[in-house]
Design an enzyme around this catalytic site. Structure first.
Site, PDB file in Angstrom:
ATOM      1  N   ALA A   1       0.858  -1.193   0.000  1.00  0.00           N
ATOM      2  CA  ALA A   1       0.000   0.000   0.000  1.00  0.00           C
ATOM      3  C   ALA A   1       0.890   1.238   0.000  1.00  0.00           C
ATOM      4  O   ALA A   1       0.740   2.151   0.820  1.00  0.00           O
ATOM      5  CB  ALA A   1      -0.959  -0.011   1.187  1.00  0.00           C
TER       6      ALA A   1
ATOM      7  N   GLU B   1       3.791   8.138  -0.746  1.00  0.00           N
ATOM      8  CA  GLU B   1       4.983   8.951  -0.951  1.00  0.00           C
ATOM      9  C   GLU B   1       6.012   8.764   0.164  1.00  0.00           C
ATOM     10  O   GLU B   1       7.219   8.893  -0.063  1.00  0.00           O
ATOM     11  CB  GLU B   1       4.596  10.427  -1.068  1.00  0.00           C
ATOM     12  CG  GLU B   1       5.756  11.362  -1.353  1.00  0.00           C
ATOM     13  CD  GLU B   1       6.564  10.985  -2.591  1.00  0.00           C
ATOM     14  OE1 GLU B   1       7.803  11.185  -2.572  1.00  0.00           O
ATOM     15  OE2 GLU B   1       5.957  10.493  -3.576  1.00  0.00           O
TER      16      GLU B   1
ATOM     17  N   HIS C   1       6.772   5.894   1.669  1.00  0.00           N
ATOM     18  CA  HIS C   1       7.567   4.733   1.269  1.00  0.00           C
ATOM     19  C   HIS C   1       8.498   5.084   0.111  1.00  0.00           C
ATOM     20  O   HIS C   1       9.667   4.686   0.095  1.00  0.00           O
ATOM     21  CB  HIS C   1       6.652   3.587   0.813  1.00  0.00           C
ATOM     22  CG  HIS C   1       5.731   3.060   1.862  1.00  0.00           C
ATOM     23  ND1 HIS C   1       4.375   3.262   1.819  1.00  0.00           N
ATOM     24  CD2 HIS C   1       5.972   2.338   2.981  1.00  0.00           C
ATOM     25  CE1 HIS C   1       3.804   2.682   2.856  1.00  0.00           C
ATOM     26  NE2 HIS C   1       4.757   2.106   3.587  1.00  0.00           N
TER      27      HIS C   1
ATOM     28  N   ARG D   1      -3.002   3.686   6.198  1.00  0.00           N
ATOM     29  CA  ARG D   1      -4.336   3.599   6.795  1.00  0.00           C
ATOM     30  C   ARG D   1      -5.140   4.886   6.627  1.00  0.00           C
ATOM     31  O   ARG D   1      -6.341   4.905   6.896  1.00  0.00           O
ATOM     32  CB  ARG D   1      -4.227   3.247   8.281  1.00  0.00           C
ATOM     33  CG  ARG D   1      -3.688   1.835   8.551  1.00  0.00           C
ATOM     34  CD  ARG D   1      -3.571   1.585  10.051  1.00  0.00           C
ATOM     35  NE  ARG D   1      -3.197   0.217  10.370  1.00  0.00           N
ATOM     36  CZ  ARG D   1      -1.949  -0.236  10.418  1.00  0.00           C
ATOM     37  NH1 ARG D   1      -0.955   0.602  10.154  1.00  0.00           N
ATOM     38  NH2 ARG D   1      -1.695  -1.488  10.722  1.00  0.00           N
TER      39      ARG D   1
END
Length: 301
Positions: free
Chosen positions: A52, A55, A57, A207
């Site tokens: 998921a 930016e 990551h 999330r």
């Protein structure tokens, strides 16, 4: 292998062949690739994720690419670090979209291990770090950091990376992993990377997509209240009073409660009652179905 299983495996292999980035699903294949890079004298970085990708990551991937010759991004939704089965069930799985986001950056391999590559039949080992894992998220999510430490140990050993990149947004996790590597003599450098935020201050999280429109509007109040508290403490306000005021601001903005809001030492996370050395202000608060966490530097003036 049954015909159905073989067919499924063939379909997976065909999909992987068409993926936007090379995908490895077995540690043997990954290790063979890393061994080849080693023979070529190349350095290896790893960015562990649960997918998921956003930016935040991708900023870790860019940092890894700037510091290493070859970069592995891992994607594994680790069941052992979830306390709530519903949270595990609802966690977004977006492998194909993740691969498409990574390809333009130039990441070299996406490692998506099959569950048995991480937790084979009979798996009976848990890696636990004491001290820095206590309190904060360690209290609210029993066993969470044991799950994190166990899977991170596996991924670091399977990838044999020189450097591993972790975001400061999960600051307690960063401290736990740093201690883990040091205590177990795992030959990898842990590289911390700054939290990436929306323009209104909300820390990026996979999330966040579960926030309703109204919750999303309220969410930045967490960071705003934290920044105000740090400003007050730097101006000489007592820590306890500044934190109490921040809690009131967070609840007034629409949060039903504050799970924790604490001033801790930046190195080691010891509780602090005065802002007299480098510190972190860390918070967690529920908002709808999402548990928001954040932290900011709180150094003396």
């Amino acid at each position: 292998m049954t015909a159905v299983t073989a067919s499924a495996a063939e379909a997976r292999a065909a999909a992987d062949a068409d993926a936007a980035i090379p995908i490895q699903r077995r540690k043997a294949g990954l290790r063979a690739q890393v061994a080849q890079w080693r023979r070529e004298g190349l350095s290896v970085g790893v960015v562990p994720t649960m997918g998921a990708l956003h930016e935040g990551h991708l900023s870790l991937v860019r940092a890894a690419l700037a510091g290493c010759d070859r970069v592995i991004v891992t994607l594994f939704v680790n069941p052992k670090q979830f306390n709530d089965p519903k949270d595990l069930e609802n966690y977004p799985r977006t492998e194909r979209a993740d691969a498409e986001k990574l390809a333009p950056l130039g990441a070299h391999v996406l490692y998506v291990p099959e569950p048995e590559e991480i937790y084979p039949d009979g798996f009976a080992t848990t890696v636990s770090v004491e001290g820095v894992s206590g309190g904060l998220c360690g209290d609210g999510r029993p066993g969470h950091f044991d799950g994190v430490c166990t899977v991170v140990s596996k991924l670091l050993l399977q990838t044999a990376a020189d450097r591993a990149y972790f975001g400061e947004k999960d600051y307690q996790q960063l401290q736990v992993v740093t201690r883990l590597v040091r205590d177990l003599d795992i030959p990898v450098e842990i590289v911390p990377c700054a939290t990436v935020r929306e323009a209104d201050g909300l820390a990026l999280s996979s999330r966040n997509v579960r926030l309703t429109e109204g919750e999303r509007a309220a969410a930045p109040a967490l960071n705003a209240a934290m920044r105000h508290a740090v400003e007050e403490m730097r101006a000489g306000a007592p820590v306890a009073g500044a934190l109490a005021e921040a809690r009131r601001r967070i609840v007034a903005a629409g949060f039903p409660s504050v799970e924790y809001l604490e001033l801790r030492a930046a190195d080691g996370l010891a509780p602090m009652t005065a802002l007299d050395r480098p510190a972190r202000l860390l918070a967690a608060a529920p908002l709808g179905s999402v548990r928001l966490i954040d932290n900011i530097a709180a150094d003396p003036a």
